[in-house]
Structures are given as structure tokens and as C-alpha cells.
Design a protein around this motif. Structure first.
Motif, short mmCIF file in Angstrom:
data_model
loop_
_atom_site.label_atom_id
_atom_site.label_comp_id
_atom_site.label_asym_id
_atom_site.label_seq_id
_atom_site.Cartn_x
_atom_site.Cartn_y
_atom_site.Cartn_z
N LEU A 1 45.19 47.54 25.68
CA LEU A 1 44.59 48.01 26.91
C LEU A 1 43.94 46.85 27.68
N VAL A 2 43.24 45.96 26.97
CA VAL A 2 42.62 44.80 27.61
C VAL A 2 43.70 43.90 28.24
N LEU A 3 44.78 43.65 27.51
CA LEU A 3 45.86 42.83 28.06
C LEU A 3 46.52 43.47 29.27
N LEU A 4 46.69 44.78 29.25
CA LEU A 4 47.26 45.50 30.39
C LEU A 4 46.37 45.38 31.63
N VAL A 5 45.06 45.56 31.44
CA VAL A 5 44.12 45.44 32.56
C VAL A 5 44.11 44.01 33.10
N ALA A 6 44.11 43.01 32.20
CA ALA A 6 44.12 41.61 32.64
C ALA A 6 45.40 41.29 33.39
N SER B 1 47.26 43.38 35.12
CA SER B 1 47.25 44.03 36.43
C SER B 1 46.34 43.28 37.40
N PHE B 2 45.21 42.76 36.91
CA PHE B 2 44.34 41.94 37.78
C PHE B 2 45.06 40.68 38.23
N LEU B 3 45.79 40.04 37.34
CA LEU B 3 46.54 38.83 37.67
C LEU B 3 47.62 39.14 38.71
N ALA B 4 48.35 40.21 38.54
CA ALA B 4 49.39 40.59 39.50
C ALA B 4 48.78 40.89 40.86
N TYR B 5 47.64 41.57 40.89
CA TYR B 5 46.96 41.87 42.14
C TYR B 5 46.50 40.58 42.83
N ALA B 6 45.95 39.65 42.06
CA ALA B 6 45.46 38.39 42.62
C ALA B 6 46.60 37.57 43.22
N SER C 1 46.62 36.98 47.36
CA SER C 1 45.92 35.74 47.64
C SER C 1 46.62 34.90 48.70
N GLY C 2 47.82 35.25 49.08
CA GLY C 2 48.58 34.45 50.04
C GLY C 2 49.32 33.31 49.37
N ARG C 3 49.23 33.18 48.06
CA ARG C 3 49.92 32.12 47.34
C ARG C 3 51.33 32.53 46.95
N GLY C 4 51.58 33.78 46.88
CA GLY C 4 52.93 34.24 46.56
C GLY C 4 53.84 34.01 47.75
N GLY C 5 55.12 34.00 47.53
CA GLY C 5 56.05 33.79 48.63
C GLY C 5 56.06 34.99 49.56
#
Length: 171
Positions: free
Chosen positions: A14-19, A21-26, A30-34
Motif C-alpha cells: 500500500l505504501v509503495l502504491l501511494v508513493a 501514484s504521488f510520483l506519477a502525479y508529480a 510539473s511540466g517536466r514530462g513531454g
């Protein structure tokens, strides 16, 4: 004991899943993705590109519209050649200019595109011919310090006396 280890594995997952999802959202916000959609490849030649690397932003009016994808040296002119990919929906005029700008004193560098007024539009693979290179903060500070110390008298040397306002200067 088995019940406890399953609970620990479930909590870890569960902790890895939440982390994740936060990474994917960031990354997506953030404007860094293509950017999605068709891209236009442009190139520009500069005297110097101090501190600019592939992946740096390309901006129009401060808004990210693309990124630098490659940099190389032109062997004939010894100029730095930047290759940029920008959003093709912009339809940049052919007399647009590119300049290397800085986010601040300690900030990173980016390419700022300034749209021109021409009716003709830059095509894929076109070159932006009007460019302004990066300004070296170190050389500006060096010039300023040199200009401030150039007029100062050396140690042991008396400073020239300023003429009095009430009497005319002697020839």
C-alpha cells in the motif's frame, strides 16, 4: 505469525502504491514530462550557450512550449547549434528570434523564443537565424570590478585633489 507477515506485506504494498501514484502525479503536472501532440523541430546557432543542456526548457512568453533535444558544435563556424522540439500548434513566424535566458542569478538557463511579425511560418527542420547568446555573469562581474578598481589610486600614491568649486581650475 503468518497473519502478521501478510499484514506487513499488505501495508508495504500500500505504501509503495501511494508513493508511485504521488510520483506519477508529480511528473505529469510539473511540466517536466513531454507535451503531447505533434512537435516541430527547430535549430538555432549561438556564440555561447553557457549552462544550457539537453532537456532545458524552450519558452514563449515564460510558458514552456518544448525542450532542447541536442547540442553540438558546427565544425565550420565553431558556433553552438541547438536542436529544439516545440509544440507544432504554435505556428512560429519565420522572423522569430531565440535567446538564451536565465531564471535568475542562481537559476538554470532556458531558450526563450520571441515571435516575430512575419506572415510566413517556420516549417519543421527550419533554422532560427536571429539569436542572442548567453550572457556570462562571471565576465560581467569581472568587468565591473575592473572598472571600479581602474580609477582607484595605488597604495602609497596620493589621490589627486579635486578642484574647489569656488576657484577656477589652473591650466
Amino acid at each position: 505469525m503468518k497473519g502478521r507477515s501478510y499484514a506487513e506485506i499488505l501495508a508495504g504494498a500500500l505504501v509503495l502504491l501511494v508513493a508511485g501514484s504521488f510520483l506519477a502525479y508529480a511528473v505529469t503536472n510539473s511540466g517536466r514530462g513531454g507535451f503531447s501532440g505533434p512537435a516541430l523541430t527547430l535549430s538555432a546557432k549561438f556564440d555561447r550557450i553557457d549552462g544550457l543542456a539537453p532537456g532545458a526548457d524552450v519558452r514563449v512568453a515564460g510558458v514552456k512550449v518544448g525542450s532542447v533535444v541536442d547540442q553540438r558544435i558546427d565544425p565550420q563556424t565553431f558556433l553552438a547549434v541547438l536542436t529544439m522540439r516545440i509544440d507544432a500548434s504554435l505556428r512560429m513566424p519565420s522572423d522569430s528570434s531565440a535567446e538564451i535566458a536565465s531564471e535568475g542569478l542562481l537559476g538554470g538557463r532556458f531558450v526563450s523564443l520571441v515571435p516575430g511579425g512575419s506572415e510566413r511560418i517556420l516549417a519543421d527542420g527550419a533554422e532560427i537565424t536571429i539569436t542572442q547568446s548567453a550572457i556570462s555573469l562571471e565576465s560581467l562581474l569581472g568587468r565591473f570590478i575592473f572598472s571600479m578598481t581602474e580609477g582607484q589610486p595605488s597604495r602609497g600614491e596620493a589621490a589627486p585633489a579635486a578642484p574647489s568649486l569656488g576657484t577656477p581650475a589652473q591650466p
